[in-house]
Structures are given as structure tokens and as C-alpha cells.
Design a protein around this motif. Structure first.
Motif, PDB file in Angstrom:
ATOM      1  N   VAL A   4     -18.603   9.771   6.811  1.00  0.00           N
ATOM      2  CA  VAL A   4     -17.264   8.999   6.461  1.00  0.00           C
ATOM      3  C   VAL A   4     -16.886   8.454   7.433  1.00  0.00           C
ATOM      4  O   VAL A   4     -15.897   8.860   8.371  1.00  0.00           O
ATOM      5  CB  VAL A   4     -16.275  10.036   6.047  1.00  0.00           C
ATOM      6  CG1 VAL A   4     -15.118   9.407   5.149  1.00  0.00           C
ATOM      7  CG2 VAL A   4     -17.056  11.033   5.024  1.00  0.00           C
ATOM      8  N   LYS A   5     -16.941   7.046   7.642  1.00  0.00           N
ATOM      9  CA  LYS A   5     -16.157   5.920   7.966  1.00  0.00           C
ATOM     10  C   LYS A   5     -15.055   5.792   8.675  1.00  0.00           C
ATOM     11  O   LYS A   5     -13.901   5.574   8.985  1.00  0.00           O
ATOM     12  CB  LYS A   5     -16.864   4.691   8.178  1.00  0.00           C
ATOM     13  CG  LYS A   5     -18.238   4.548   8.991  1.00  0.00           C
ATOM     14  CD  LYS A   5     -19.287   3.303   8.879  1.00  0.00           C
ATOM     15  CE  LYS A   5     -20.468   3.736   9.592  1.00  0.00           C
ATOM     16  NZ  LYS A   5     -21.113   2.196   9.725  1.00  0.00           N
ATOM     17  N   ARG A   6     -14.511   5.675   6.843  1.00  0.00           N
ATOM     18  CA  ARG A   6     -12.884   5.212   6.249  1.00  0.00           C
ATOM     19  C   ARG A   6     -12.218   5.717   5.497  1.00  0.00           C
ATOM     20  O   ARG A   6     -13.459   5.915   4.365  1.00  0.00           O
ATOM     21  CB  ARG A   6     -13.036   3.767   6.089  1.00  0.00           C
ATOM     22  CG  ARG A   6     -11.421   3.386   6.150  1.00  0.00           C
ATOM     23  CD  ARG A   6     -11.888   1.653   6.119  1.00  0.00           C
ATOM     24  NE  ARG A   6     -10.330   0.881   5.935  1.00  0.00           N
ATOM     25  CZ  ARG A   6     -10.332   1.182   4.481  1.00  0.00           C
ATOM     26  NH1 ARG A   6     -11.058   1.516   3.369  1.00  0.00           N
ATOM     27  NH2 ARG A   6      -9.242   0.925   4.073  1.00  0.00           N
ATOM     28  N   ILE A   7     -11.559   5.631   5.097  1.00  0.00           N
ATOM     29  CA  ILE A   7     -10.881   6.583   3.971  1.00  0.00           C
ATOM     30  C   ILE A   7      -9.965   5.816   3.052  1.00  0.00           C
ATOM     31  O   ILE A   7      -9.107   4.925   3.752  1.00  0.00           O
ATOM     32  CB  ILE A   7      -9.966   7.904   3.610  1.00  0.00           C
ATOM     33  CG1 ILE A   7     -11.335   9.007   4.114  1.00  0.00           C
ATOM     34  CG2 ILE A   7      -9.510   8.429   2.496  1.00  0.00           C
ATOM     35  CD1 ILE A   7     -10.576  10.442   4.450  1.00  0.00           C
ATOM     36  N   GLY A   8     -10.481   5.212   2.086  1.00  0.00           N
ATOM     37  CA  GLY A   8      -8.810   4.324   1.499  1.00  0.00           C
ATOM     38  C   GLY A   8      -7.402   4.478   1.413  1.00  0.00           C
ATOM     39  O   GLY A   8      -7.442   5.962   0.514  1.00  0.00           O
ATOM     40  N   VAL A   9      -6.977   4.252   1.655  1.00  0.00           N
ATOM     41  CA  VAL A   9      -5.280   4.696   2.005  1.00  0.00           C
ATOM     42  C   VAL A   9      -4.637   5.010   0.194  1.00  0.00           C
ATOM     43  O   VAL A   9      -4.070   5.787   0.131  1.00  0.00           O
ATOM     44  CB  VAL A   9      -4.637   3.832   2.660  1.00  0.00           C
ATOM     45  CG1 VAL A   9      -3.154   3.642   2.874  1.00  0.00           C
ATOM     46  CG2 VAL A   9      -5.127   3.884   3.876  1.00  0.00           C
ATOM     47  N   GLY A  10      -4.742   3.762  -0.546  1.00  0.00           N
ATOM     48  CA  GLY A  10      -4.155   3.859  -1.911  1.00  0.00           C
ATOM     49  C   GLY A  10      -5.913   4.784  -2.510  1.00  0.00           C
ATOM     50  O   GLY A  10      -4.690   5.504  -2.795  1.00  0.00           O
ATOM     51  N   SER A  11      -6.355   4.925  -2.554  1.00  0.00           N
ATOM     52  CA  SER A  11      -7.343   6.216  -3.445  1.00  0.00           C
ATOM     53  C   SER A  11      -6.335   7.294  -3.003  1.00  0.00           C
ATOM     54  O   SER A  11      -6.268   8.044  -4.016  1.00  0.00           O
ATOM     55  CB  SER A  11      -9.000   5.825  -3.426  1.00  0.00           C
ATOM     56  OG  SER A  11      -9.155   7.260  -3.661  1.00  0.00           O
ATOM     57  N   ALA A  13      -3.826   8.136  -0.973  1.00  0.00           N
ATOM     58  CA  ALA A  13      -2.333   8.266  -1.826  1.00  0.00           C
ATOM     59  C   ALA A  13      -2.763   8.460  -3.402  1.00  0.00           C
ATOM     60  O   ALA A  13      -1.435   9.895  -3.575  1.00  0.00           O
ATOM     61  CB  ALA A  13      -1.566   7.154  -1.419  1.00  0.00           C
ATOM     62  N   LYS A  14      -3.192   7.994  -4.402  1.00  0.00           N
ATOM     63  CA  LYS A  14      -3.460   8.759  -5.431  1.00  0.00           C
ATOM     64  C   LYS A  14      -3.870   9.873  -5.599  1.00  0.00           C
ATOM     65  O   LYS A  14      -3.009  10.779  -6.971  1.00  0.00           O
ATOM     66  CB  LYS A  14      -4.345   7.204  -6.378  1.00  0.00           C
ATOM     67  CG  LYS A  14      -3.682   6.404  -6.438  1.00  0.00           C
ATOM     68  CD  LYS A  14      -4.246   5.001  -7.923  1.00  0.00           C
ATOM     69  CE  LYS A  14      -5.621   5.725  -6.612  1.00  0.00           C
ATOM     70  NZ  LYS A  14      -6.533   4.733  -7.520  1.00  0.00           N
ATOM     71  N   VAL A  15      -4.784  10.406  -4.848  1.00  0.00           N
ATOM     72  CA  VAL A  15      -5.134  12.369  -5.114  1.00  0.00           C
ATOM     73  C   VAL A  15      -4.418  12.481  -4.784  1.00  0.00           C
ATOM     74  O   VAL A  15      -3.847  13.413  -5.681  1.00  0.00           O
ATOM     75  CB  VAL A  15      -7.059  11.176  -4.322  1.00  0.00           C
ATOM     76  CG1 VAL A  15      -7.294  13.404  -4.699  1.00  0.00           C
ATOM     77  CG2 VAL A  15      -7.821  10.529  -5.952  1.00  0.00           C
ATOM     78  N   TYR A  16      -4.031  12.396  -4.032  1.00  0.00           N
ATOM     79  CA  TYR A  16      -3.054  14.003  -3.099  1.00  0.00           C
ATOM     80  C   TYR A  16      -1.096  13.568  -4.732  1.00  0.00           C
ATOM     81  O   TYR A  16      -0.823  14.567  -4.179  1.00  0.00           O
ATOM     82  CB  TYR A  16      -2.601  13.159  -1.642  1.00  0.00           C
ATOM     83  CG  TYR A  16      -3.465  13.711  -1.122  1.00  0.00           C
ATOM     84  CD1 TYR A  16      -3.021  14.569  -0.120  1.00  0.00           C
ATOM     85  CD2 TYR A  16      -4.734  12.766  -1.136  1.00  0.00           C
ATOM     86  CE1 TYR A  16      -3.850  15.109   1.339  1.00  0.00           C
ATOM     87  CE2 TYR A  16      -5.233  13.693   0.598  1.00  0.00           C
ATOM     88  CZ  TYR A  16      -4.914  14.604   1.322  1.00  0.00           C
ATOM     89  OH  TYR A  16      -6.430  14.721   2.039  1.00  0.00           O
ATOM     90  N   LEU A  75      -0.428   8.599   4.282  1.00  0.00           N
ATOM     91  CA  LEU A  75      -0.287   8.729   5.781  1.00  0.00           C
ATOM     92  C   LEU A  75      -1.944   9.379   6.484  1.00  0.00           C
ATOM     93  O   LEU A  75      -2.238   9.028   7.708  1.00  0.00           O
ATOM     94  CB  LEU A  75       1.179   9.354   5.934  1.00  0.00           C
ATOM     95  CG  LEU A  75       1.772   9.054   6.031  1.00  0.00           C
ATOM     96  CD1 LEU A  75       3.280  10.201   6.525  1.00  0.00           C
ATOM     97  CD2 LEU A  75       1.719   7.490   7.470  1.00  0.00           C
ATOM     98  N   GLY A  76      -2.173  10.288   5.980  1.00  0.00           N
ATOM     99  CA  GLY A  76      -3.232  11.491   6.167  1.00  0.00           C
ATOM    100  C   GLY A  76      -4.181  10.294   6.337  1.00  0.00           C
ATOM    101  O   GLY A  76      -5.310  10.530   7.336  1.00  0.00           O
ATOM    102  N   ALA A  77      -4.527   9.499   5.127  1.00  0.00           N
ATOM    103  CA  ALA A  77      -6.088   8.541   5.629  1.00  0.00           C
ATOM    104  C   ALA A  77      -4.946   7.828   6.660  1.00  0.00           C
ATOM    105  O   ALA A  77      -6.918   7.172   7.115  1.00  0.00           O
ATOM    106  CB  ALA A  77      -5.900   7.264   3.833  1.00  0.00           C
TER     107      ALA A  77
END
Length: 103
Positions: A4-11, A13-16, A75-77
Motif C-alpha cells: 500500500v503506497k498511498r492512502i487517499g486522504v479524502g477517502s 477521512a470519509k470512512v473514519y 491526519l492519519g492518511a
């Protein structure tokens, strides 16, 4: 192994945000029941008028948890993306689902 290279910040944030908002509904119900029970104990007690506060908790807590979840998900992403860029991403092993042959 997949990375997993990158996590979408918006995605994230929505899920959390939605996850903690749903958790907030259950916690709000617990607070509503507790404050309603305290409100029904009697008139002379300091918290005897707290029945309305229990109903307010059903509204306030899910919204608060949802907003906090959205912020901390983003922030976590961001932190994960920074660390993954510098040191490598999270390694996961994926497999194909077992397909049963049709009879």
C-alpha cells in the motif's frame, strides 16, 4: 506481496468520519438512557432536570464523533503517506478467492 503506497486522504477521512459517527449513535443512546434515568429519580436532586440533556446527547455525540473521526482520518492518511514515502508502505498478501467448480 502487495504494498500500500498511498492512502487517499479524502477517502480515509470519509470512512473514519462515518465509522465514528455510527459509533457515536450507540454511545449517544447510552448517554440518553443514563441521563433520562437520572432525570427520573426525583425533583430535589441536582441533576433531576437532565432528561433533556440525554436527548441532546443523541444529537451532539454522533456529530462530534463524526467530525473528530473525519479530522483524525485525514491526519492519519497524511502521516501514513509521509511515512510510506520515506520508509516503504504496508505489505499485505492478497489471494484469489477459492472458486468452487459448478456441478
Amino acid at each position: 506481496m502487495q504494498v500500500v503506497k498511498r492512502i487517499g486522504v479524502g477517502s480515509a477521512a470519509k470512512v473514519y468520519g462515518l465509522t465514528l459517527g455510527l459509533l457515536g449513535i450507540f454511545i449517544g443512546i447510552i448517554y440518553a438512557v443514563m441521563f433520562s434515568l437520572i432525570g427520573g429519580l426525583g425533583d430535589g436532586l441536582p441533576l433531576s432536570d437532565s432528561g433533556g440533556l440525554g436527548i441532546a446527547m443523541l444529537i451532539i455525540i454522533p456529530i462530534f464523533y463524526g467530525v473528530v473521526g473525519f479530522i483524525f482520518g485525514a491526519l492519519g492518511a497524511v502521516v501514513y503517506n509521509f511515512v510510506a514515502k520515506k520508509f516503504g508502505g504496508l505489505e499485505i498478501e492478497l489471494s484469489e478467492p477459492n472458486h468452487m467448480p459448478a456441478d
